[in-house]
Design a protein around this motif. Structure first.
Motif, PDB file in Angstrom:
ATOM      1  N   ARG A   2      62.350  47.504  82.322  1.00 30.15           N
ATOM      2  CA  ARG A   2      61.305  48.142  83.118  1.00 30.15           C
ATOM      3  C   ARG A   2      60.253  48.717  82.180  1.00 30.15           C
ATOM      4  O   ARG A   2      60.560  49.224  81.103  1.00 30.15           O
ATOM      5  N   ARG A  26      54.062  49.234  83.039  1.00 26.76           N
ATOM      6  CA  ARG A  26      53.158  48.259  83.653  1.00 26.76           C
ATOM      7  C   ARG A  26      53.467  48.126  85.142  1.00 26.76           C
ATOM      8  O   ARG A  26      52.568  47.986  85.962  1.00 26.76           O
ATOM      9  N   ARG A  27      54.768  48.129  85.482  1.00 26.73           N
ATOM     10  CA  ARG A  27      55.180  48.007  86.889  1.00 26.73           C
ATOM     11  C   ARG A  27      55.797  49.290  87.427  1.00 26.73           C
ATOM     12  O   ARG A  27      55.807  49.510  88.639  1.00 26.73           O
ATOM     13  N   ASP A  28      56.321  50.108  86.537  1.00 20.57           N
ATOM     14  CA  ASP A  28      57.021  51.336  86.938  1.00 20.57           C
ATOM     15  C   ASP A  28      56.405  52.530  86.211  1.00 20.57           C
ATOM     16  O   ASP A  28      57.004  53.092  85.284  1.00 20.57           O
ATOM     17  N   LYS A  50      48.598  55.837  87.974  1.00 21.91           N
ATOM     18  CA  LYS A  50      47.640  54.923  87.382  1.00 21.91           C
ATOM     19  C   LYS A  50      46.245  55.519  87.513  1.00 21.91           C
ATOM     20  O   LYS A  50      45.838  55.934  88.586  1.00 21.91           O
TER      21      LYS A  50
END
Length: 274
Positions: free
Chosen positions: A46, A49-51, A224
């Protein structure tokens, strides 16, 4: 002459860093750097970038690495004895398989709750022998690539001067370096380093630090917060290998001790690969 102003290691890949005044440098970088990694149910790593909520997980190494504690907003912390002798399981980092030691059900449940997705924590085994790429051969734990990432204050200040009126300066934490140095009058001097010593350790250049979407994550909150820095970097730091670059990466040539306040002694320079 440049001087070390900040030292940071990141015990769990993708999670918050730990500032220190003194660090032992091993062949794989600062002691305890990226020793652990969070993976999904299939063993794939993980990343912020995604988490992006990984950024809110604050690790603390204790007893010389024998224990690890994790804290995050809104949940009770978890602490446990680190397992280095358990069964090896296959994990995947950028499509490459590595053996790792799972750290058990308690911390897996804790991370799954914090991230809102099934997760487990693994550690590099003592026999970990990963080879990293770049101009100088080296090794690292679960870092993206090379053992050490260096960023100069002149480079960061130059970037922040380019973002335009009304854009808040980005803190150095957004770029997750291991070494922050100050004293060079020109930005991007770290691009030109090929071999240098600091404290009792010696380092060799591997490559430019190509920046990814992790730099869009506000590290204290895990939110983000794009489009900076990638928007501004795209205007003046496009790299020949693709992507945009800020800072440089290095392999460890000789382990030793590094302290905040140590000067860099440069033994070799080279042209920028930008």
């Amino acid at each position: 002459m440049a001087t070390v102003t900040e030292l940071r290691y990141y015990p769990v890949k993708g999670c918050a860093g730990v500032r220190t005044e003194r660090a032992e440098v091993t062949a794989a970088g600062l002691a305890h750097d990226r020793e652990f990694m969070v993976v999904d149910q299939d063993g794939v790593f993980r990343s912020q970038r995604r988490d992006p909520l990984l950024a809110t997980v604050r690790p603390a190494v204790a007893e010389g690495g024998a224990r690890l504690a994790l804290a995050a907003p809104g949940v009770a912390p978890v602490a446990f004895a680190v397992d280095t002798a358990g069964p090896r399981r296959k994990v995947e980092l950028f499509g490459v398989p590595y053996p790792a030691v799972d750290q058990g059900e308690e911390v897996a449940a804790w991370l799954s709750r914090v991230l809102g997705a099934p997760s487990r924590l693994v550690r590099v085994p003592p026999e970990h022998d990963r080879a990293t790429d770049g101009l100088t051969p080296g090794t690292s734990g679960f870092a993206d690539s090379s053992a050490m990432h260096l960023l100069s204050r002149a480079t960061l200040d130059d970037f922040n001067a380019r973002t335009g009126e009304g854009v808040a300066p980005l803190p150095v934490e957004r770029f997750r370096p291991n070494l922050v140095v100050d004293g060079w009058p020109e930005p991007h001097t770290e691009d030109l380093l090929r071999r240098f010593r600091v404290g009792g350790a010696e380092f060799g250049y591997t490559k430019l630090a190509i920046r990814c979407a992790v730099t869009l994550v506000d590290q204290p909150t895990g939110a983000k917060a794009g489009p900076e820095p990638l928007r501004t970097l795209a205007r003046y730091r496009r790299a020949a290998v693709g992507g945009v670059a800020l800072g440089s990466k290095f392999a460890v040539l000789r382990p030793g001790t590094v302290r905040v306040g140590d000067d860099l002694a440069v033994d070799d320079w080279g042209p920028s690969e930008l």
